[in-house]
Design a protein around this motif. Structure first.
Motif, short mmCIF file in Angstrom:
data_model
loop_
_atom_site.label_atom_id
_atom_site.label_comp_id
_atom_site.label_asym_id
_atom_site.label_seq_id
_atom_site.Cartn_x
_atom_site.Cartn_y
_atom_site.Cartn_z
N UNK A 33 17.15 -2.68 -29.54
CA UNK A 33 16.91 -3.69 -28.50
C UNK A 33 17.41 -3.09 -27.20
N UNK A 34 16.51 -2.89 -26.27
CA UNK A 34 16.84 -2.26 -24.99
C UNK A 34 16.49 -3.22 -23.86
N UNK A 35 17.41 -3.37 -22.92
CA UNK A 35 17.15 -4.13 -21.71
C UNK A 35 17.11 -3.14 -20.56
N UNK A 36 16.04 -3.17 -19.80
CA UNK A 36 15.90 -2.30 -18.63
C UNK A 36 16.03 -3.17 -17.40
N UNK A 37 16.93 -2.77 -16.49
CA UNK A 37 17.08 -3.44 -15.20
C UNK A 37 16.55 -2.46 -14.17
N UNK A 38 15.44 -2.81 -13.50
CA UNK A 38 14.89 -1.84 -12.56
C UNK A 38 13.70 -2.35 -11.79
N UNK A 39 13.05 -1.43 -11.15
CA UNK A 39 11.98 -1.76 -10.21
C UNK A 39 10.62 -1.85 -10.89
N UNK A 40 9.77 -2.69 -10.29
CA UNK A 40 8.36 -2.81 -10.66
C UNK A 40 7.57 -2.65 -9.37
N UNK A 41 6.64 -1.74 -9.37
CA UNK A 41 5.81 -1.50 -8.18
C UNK A 41 4.34 -1.47 -8.56
N UNK A 42 3.52 -1.64 -7.57
CA UNK A 42 2.12 -1.32 -7.69
C UNK A 42 1.95 -0.04 -6.88
N UNK A 43 1.62 1.06 -7.56
CA UNK A 43 1.49 2.35 -6.90
C UNK A 43 0.06 2.52 -6.38
N UNK A 44 -0.05 2.96 -5.16
CA UNK A 44 -1.34 3.34 -4.56
C UNK A 44 -1.33 4.86 -4.50
N UNK A 45 -2.14 5.49 -5.37
CA UNK A 45 -2.09 6.94 -5.54
C UNK A 45 -3.34 7.56 -4.95
N UNK A 46 -3.14 8.43 -3.96
CA UNK A 46 -4.25 9.15 -3.32
C UNK A 46 -4.20 10.61 -3.73
N UNK A 47 -5.32 11.12 -4.29
CA UNK A 47 -5.44 12.55 -4.63
C UNK A 47 -6.03 13.26 -3.44
N UNK A 48 -5.35 14.33 -3.01
CA UNK A 48 -5.78 15.08 -1.82
C UNK A 48 -5.79 16.58 -2.14
N UNK A 49 -6.57 17.36 -1.38
CA UNK A 49 -6.59 18.81 -1.65
C UNK A 49 -5.23 19.46 -1.39
N UNK A 50 -4.53 18.98 -0.36
CA UNK A 50 -3.19 19.48 -0.03
C UNK A 50 -2.45 18.37 0.70
N UNK A 51 -1.13 18.46 0.70
CA UNK A 51 -0.35 17.44 1.41
C UNK A 51 -0.52 17.62 2.92
N UNK A 52 -0.66 16.54 3.65
CA UNK A 52 -0.85 16.66 5.10
C UNK A 52 0.43 17.08 5.82
N UNK A 53 0.25 17.74 6.93
CA UNK A 53 1.36 18.07 7.83
C UNK A 53 1.70 16.80 8.62
N UNK A 54 2.88 16.71 9.20
CA UNK A 54 3.20 15.52 10.01
C UNK A 54 2.13 15.30 11.10
N UNK A 55 1.64 14.08 11.19
CA UNK A 55 0.63 13.73 12.19
C UNK A 55 -0.80 14.06 11.79
N UNK A 56 -1.01 14.71 10.65
CA UNK A 56 -2.34 15.13 10.22
C UNK A 56 -2.95 14.07 9.29
N UNK A 57 -4.28 13.92 9.39
CA UNK A 57 -5.03 13.03 8.50
C UNK A 57 -5.88 13.89 7.58
#
Length: 189
Positions: free
Chosen positions: A62-86
């Motif tokens: 019997x395990x109790x987990x205390x923690x976060x629940x999120x809805x993740x919005x996951x975007x697949x991209x060719x590479x991570x953007x640089x700051x300010x880049x789209x």
């Protein structure tokens, strides 16, 4: 060793038999278990529900987990953007997530009896974030719906090499109230 995308990796396999009993005597010394107790620790007055079982572990943990629940919005991209880049994404997916939710789901899939203590918003994202946990049989009676905070979200960017960036908007996760955890063989936070 880092795994490479698209390359098959060998799954670890058990290399020997699993004994039906803990090692004893010389077998115990050879296994390096000298000094490790051979019996479960004493149980507090009144006993825990699992004390009636003959081994160290209860029939079902019997395990109790205390923690976060999120809805993740996951975007697949060719590479991570640089700051300010789209950068244009290959795809965008909505995926249930959160460290607490992920722990609860993993423990449940391993056969444990799992309860989750968490907070979500009173919004449609909560249903989506909890759907997989509900379908897998995780006890959600400890999850509260906060009336004024939204369900947590994570904005995840994953590049073609598997590298990620993650931004979390905690929302109702900041309002988790642990309350009475009840009996548990383990509490994960």
């Amino acid at each position: 060793e880092a795994q490479q995308p698209g390359v098959a990796h060998e799954v670890p396999r058990r290399v020997g038999p699993v004994p039906d009993h803990p090692p004893q005597g010389r077998e115990r010394e050879e296994a390096g278990l000298v000094g490790v107790p051979t019996a479960p620790p004493p149980v507090a007055q009144g006993g825990a529900p699992h004390a009636r079982h003959s081994g160290y572990l209860p029939a079902v943990a019997r395990i109790v987990v205390v923690g976060s629940v999120n809805l993740d919005l996951v975007a697949r991209v060719p590479r991570l953007p640089e700051p300010g880049e789209t950068i244009a994404a290959h795809e965008l997916r909505r995926v249930p997530g959160g460290k607490g939710a992920n722990q609860a789901l993993a423990a449940r899939r391993l056969g444990a009896d799992v309860a989750l203590v968490a907070a979500v918003g009173a919004d449609p994202a909560a249903d989506e974030a909890l759907a997989l946990l509900r379908a897998e049989g995780v006890d959600l009676s400890g999850v509260t719906a906060h009336p004024s905070l939204p369900t947590g979200h994570a904005l995840v960017t994953v590049d073609d090499n598997g590298e990620t960036t993650i931004v979390v908007a905690a929302g109702a996760n900041d309002a988790v109230a642990t309350g009475e955890l009840g009996h548990a063989d383990a509490v994960l936070t």
